[in-house]
Design a protein around this motif. Structure first.
Motif, PDB file in Angstrom:
ATOM      1  N   MET A   1       0.295   5.176  10.798  1.00  0.00           N
ATOM      2  CA  MET A   1       0.488   5.359   9.192  1.00  0.00           C
ATOM      3  C   MET A   1       0.679   4.223   8.735  1.00  0.00           C
ATOM      4  N   PRO A   2      -0.316   3.073   8.374  1.00  0.00           N
ATOM      5  CA  PRO A   2      -0.031   1.618   7.679  1.00  0.00           C
ATOM      6  C   PRO A   2       0.251   1.812   6.148  1.00  0.00           C
ATOM      7  N   ALA A   3       1.013   0.993   5.634  1.00  0.00           N
ATOM      8  CA  ALA A   3       1.146   0.904   4.216  1.00  0.00           C
ATOM      9  C   ALA A   3       0.756  -0.731   3.706  1.00  0.00           C
ATOM     10  N   TYR A   4       0.403  -0.809   2.585  1.00  0.00           N
ATOM     11  CA  TYR A   4      -0.065  -2.175   2.338  1.00  0.00           C
ATOM     12  C   TYR A   4       0.503  -2.510   1.078  1.00  0.00           C
ATOM     13  N   LYS A   5       0.731  -3.902   1.030  1.00  0.00           N
ATOM     14  CA  LYS A   5       1.290  -4.401  -0.098  1.00  0.00           C
ATOM     15  C   LYS A   5       0.168  -4.999  -1.280  1.00  0.00           C
ATOM     16  N   ASP A   6       0.745  -4.772  -2.432  1.00  0.00           N
ATOM     17  CA  ASP A   6      -0.275  -5.027  -3.466  1.00  0.00           C
ATOM     18  C   ASP A   6       0.446  -6.463  -3.815  1.00  0.00           C
ATOM     19  N   ASN A   7      -0.281  -7.820  -3.582  1.00  0.00           N
ATOM     20  CA  ASN A   7       0.350  -9.051  -3.778  1.00  0.00           C
ATOM     21  C   ASN A   7       0.397  -9.266  -5.369  1.00  0.00           C
ATOM     22  N   LYS A   8      -0.478  -8.428  -6.030  1.00  0.00           N
ATOM     23  CA  LYS A   8      -0.471  -8.628  -7.610  1.00  0.00           C
ATOM     24  C   LYS A   8       0.804  -8.039  -8.133  1.00  0.00           C
ATOM     25  N   THR A   9       1.150  -7.131  -7.774  1.00  0.00           N
ATOM     26  CA  THR A   9       2.201  -6.283  -8.473  1.00  0.00           C
ATOM     27  C   THR A   9       3.592  -6.311  -7.488  1.00  0.00           C
ATOM     28  N   GLY A  10       3.346  -6.715  -6.338  1.00  0.00           N
ATOM     29  CA  GLY A  10       4.476  -6.882  -5.480  1.00  0.00           C
ATOM     30  C   GLY A  10       5.135  -5.558  -4.903  1.00  0.00           C
ATOM     31  N   THR A  11       4.356  -4.471  -5.288  1.00  0.00           N
ATOM     32  CA  THR A  11       4.585  -3.126  -4.757  1.00  0.00           C
ATOM     33  C   THR A  11       3.960  -2.510  -3.550  1.00  0.00           C
ATOM     34  N   TRP A  12       3.937  -1.426  -2.983  1.00  0.00           N
ATOM     35  CA  TRP A  12       3.489  -1.250  -1.814  1.00  0.00           C
ATOM     36  C   TRP A  12       2.253   0.186  -2.161  1.00  0.00           C
ATOM     37  N   PHE A  13       1.494   0.274  -1.531  1.00  0.00           N
ATOM     38  CA  PHE A  13       0.844   1.606  -1.459  1.00  0.00           C
ATOM     39  C   PHE A  13       0.052   1.989  -0.007  1.00  0.00           C
ATOM     40  N   VAL A  14      -0.366   3.284   0.018  1.00  0.00           N
ATOM     41  CA  VAL A  14      -0.714   3.948   1.037  1.00  0.00           C
ATOM     42  C   VAL A  14      -2.188   4.515   0.740  1.00  0.00           C
ATOM     43  N   LYS A  15      -2.932   4.481   1.640  1.00  0.00           N
ATOM     44  CA  LYS A  15      -4.142   5.094   1.452  1.00  0.00           C
ATOM     45  C   LYS A  15      -4.490   5.782   2.938  1.00  0.00           C
ATOM     46  N   PHE A  16      -4.758   7.125   2.793  1.00  0.00           N
ATOM     47  CA  PHE A  16      -5.046   7.669   4.141  1.00  0.00           C
ATOM     48  C   PHE A  16      -6.046   9.136   3.672  1.00  0.00           C
ATOM     49  N   TYR A  17      -6.253   9.604   4.775  1.00  0.00           N
ATOM     50  CA  TYR A  17      -7.337  10.853   4.870  1.00  0.00           C
ATOM     51  C   TYR A  17      -6.362  12.164   5.385  1.00  0.00           C
ATOM     52  N   CYS A  18      -6.655  13.144   4.571  1.00  0.00           N
ATOM     53  CA  CYS A  18      -6.032  14.276   4.604  1.00  0.00           C
ATOM     54  C   CYS A  18      -6.656  15.637   4.430  1.00  0.00           C
ATOM     55  N   LYS A  19      -6.715  16.666   5.168  1.00  0.00           N
ATOM     56  CA  LYS A  19      -7.502  17.895   4.660  1.00  0.00           C
ATOM     57  C   LYS A  19      -7.012  18.679   3.659  1.00  0.00           C
ATOM     58  N   ASP A  20      -7.875  18.910   2.560  1.00  0.00           N
ATOM     59  CA  ASP A  20      -7.557  19.921   1.491  1.00  0.00           C
ATOM     60  C   ASP A  20      -7.487  20.944   1.684  1.00  0.00           C
ATOM     61  N   TRP A  21      -7.469  22.033   0.645  1.00  0.00           N
ATOM     62  CA  TRP A  21      -7.491  23.478   1.040  1.00  0.00           C
ATOM     63  C   TRP A  21      -8.625  24.057   1.276  1.00  0.00           C
ATOM     64  N   THR A  22      -9.753  23.052   1.090  1.00  0.00           N
ATOM     65  CA  THR A  22     -10.886  23.558   1.812  1.00  0.00           C
ATOM     66  C   THR A  22     -11.348  23.306   3.022  1.00  0.00           C
ATOM     67  N   ARG A  23     -10.252  22.538   3.901  1.00  0.00           N
ATOM     68  CA  ARG A  23     -10.312  22.195   5.191  1.00  0.00           C
ATOM     69  C   ARG A  23     -11.184  20.796   5.171  1.00  0.00           C
ATOM     70  N   GLU A  24     -11.551  20.186   4.107  1.00  0.00           N
ATOM     71  CA  GLU A  24     -12.454  18.996   4.214  1.00  0.00           C
ATOM     72  C   GLU A  24     -11.605  17.539   4.209  1.00  0.00           C
ATOM     73  N   ASN A  25     -11.685  16.760   4.766  1.00  0.00           N
ATOM     74  CA  ASN A  25     -11.180  15.531   4.700  1.00  0.00           C
ATOM     75  C   ASN A  25     -11.270  14.811   3.202  1.00  0.00           C
ATOM     76  N   LYS A  26     -10.026  14.379   2.685  1.00  0.00           N
ATOM     77  CA  LYS A  26     -10.044  13.657   1.295  1.00  0.00           C
ATOM     78  C   LYS A  26      -9.278  12.668   1.408  1.00  0.00           C
ATOM     79  N   GLN A  27      -9.622  11.591   0.789  1.00  0.00           N
ATOM     80  CA  GLN A  27      -8.918  10.139   0.831  1.00  0.00           C
ATOM     81  C   GLN A  27      -7.927  10.519  -0.256  1.00  0.00           C
ATOM     82  N   ILE A  28      -6.451   9.852   0.231  1.00  0.00           N
ATOM     83  CA  ILE A  28      -5.501   9.982  -0.773  1.00  0.00           C
ATOM     84  C   ILE A  28      -5.059   8.569  -0.881  1.00  0.00           C
ATOM     85  N   GLU A  29      -4.903   8.082  -2.079  1.00  0.00           N
ATOM     86  CA  GLU A  29      -4.270   6.863  -2.305  1.00  0.00           C
ATOM     87  C   GLU A  29      -3.333   6.968  -3.524  1.00  0.00           C
TER      88      GLU A  29
END
Length: 374
Positions: A1-29
């Motif tokens: 579960m990596p987290a990434y730093k946004d050098n422009k804003t100095g804040t952190w963000f995450v980007k990952f895949y997770c199954k939604d209610w239809t059981r299909e993988n969906k990218q979450i950011e």
């Protein structure tokens, strides 16, 4: 579960895949986290929620619970729950894992609550203790029903507190007559109490009334909303229960009085509230009228009891009375009637009844001109 730093804003963000209610993988950011840890916590909790995994803390589940129910309950109900949970439950269970909380843990929490006192140093009432426990149990029930928690530890621990019997107070017609004469010097108070006493409506229903709710050709008033003052705002909600949506027949004298009251109002549109007073104002007026008239003190809600008592004395059926006052259930004996959530129940039924002829009822118990202002 990596987290990434946004050098422009100095804040952190995450980007990952997770199954939604239809059981299909969906990218979450999701961006904008102040720390890497907060970003990773967001990803972890999001996946737990999607997977119905109760390996989360009670505090985390409480946030999920409020998201689930806030669109399904009234604001005042949600605020009551929030007050109890944030002040009485989270300080003890916030960091405990949902799937690790045991009946013994709940019993320990109950013991802490039983030892608490109010600002006057008195133990909390049995009714409030029961409300606290029921609030906790409701949250665990939600987890069992929708998130696969195996059992409800609050239910297994047993209840705390009990429903306390309240003294059922009401006024006779003669007592109300004395009271109304004492408050007739303030028209808004007089007409408000007339409506409460002669219709049996709830205080919130009274304060939500508008001119367009009245039909003076049929001498009726429509109840389809309720007024609340929440978080410093005037809030109009639906009535307490579906059965509370109703049309009430007015005695002829009351219909005439309300027309007199309308004539006193200026710049009033059909959709404006006609009683622009607070609940505390009417409580103060209740105390003032009792003191001036010498009648026994009762609550404003006891005017509803008084109305029901009169109708029972007049021989109206429990079904007809329940229909008039907006109850889902009725109980055959007024002596045994006690309120659930501060509402009288008279006897269980699913029947409906014709609208009570309040002109006839009024003739039986009072002259229709008795309260006319000179």
């Amino acid at each position: 579960m990596p987290a990434y730093k946004d050098n422009k804003t100095g804040t952190w963000f995450v980007k990952f895949y997770c199954k939604d209610w239809t059981r299909e993988n969906k990218q979450i950011e999701r961006r904008g986290f102040a720390t890497k840890r907060k970003a990773l916590d967001y990803e972890r909790n999001y996946k737990i929620r999607q997977e119905n995994n109760l390996d989360m803390t009670f505090g985390e589940f409480w946030k999920l619970y409020t998201e689930d129910v806030k669109a399904r309950v009234k604001l005042n109900t949600l605020l009551t729950k929030e007050n109890i949970v944030e002040k009485k439950i989270l300080p003890y269970l916030k960091n405990r894992k949902m799937n690790e909380i045991t009946p013994a843990d709940v019993r320990k929490w109950q013991n802490e609550m039983l030892a608490l006192t109010d600002t006057d140093g008195k133990p909390y009432s049995q009714t409030y203790r029961k409300t606290m426990h029921n609030t906790l149990s409701t949250i665990f029930n939600h987890a069992c029903r929708f998130y696969n928690l195996k059992s409800n530890p609050a239910r297994q621990a047993g209840n705390m507190g009990r429903e306390e019997k309240k003294e059922m107070l009401f006024w006779t017609t003669e007592e109300y007559k004395k009271f109304s004469e004492a408050v007739i010097d303030k028209p808004v108070s007089f007409y408000a109490f007339e409506m409460l006493y002669w219709t049996g409506m709830r205080l919130g229903e009274l304060l939500a009334l508008t001119m367009e709710d009245f039909d003076f050709e049929k001498n009726t008033v429509r109840i389809n909303k309720s007024y609340q003052r929440l978080q410093g705002q005037d809030v109009i909600t639906t009535p307490k229960t579906p059965k509370s949506n109703r049309t009430i027949k007015l005695p002829k004298f009351l219909a005439e009085e309300m027309q007199e009251y309308f004539a006193m109002l200026y710049d009033q549109t059909p959709t404006d509230r006609i009683f622009l007073v607070t609940k505390s104002f009417l409580h103060h007026e209740m105390e003032r009228g009792c003191k001036l008239s010498g009648v026994k003190k009762i609550r404003i809600h006891d005017l509803r009891h008084s109305h029901i008592s009169h109708l029972i004395d007049l021989g109206f059926s429990a079904v007809a009375i329940a229909d008039r006052v907006g109850h889902d259930a009725v109980n055959a004996s007024f002596e045994d009637c006690e309120e659930q959530d501060d509402d009288v129940e008279i006897m269980q039924t699913e029947e409906t009844a014709p609208m009570i002829d309040m002109d006839a009822a009024a003739e039986k118990i009072i002259s229709i001109y008795k309260y006319k202002a000179v």
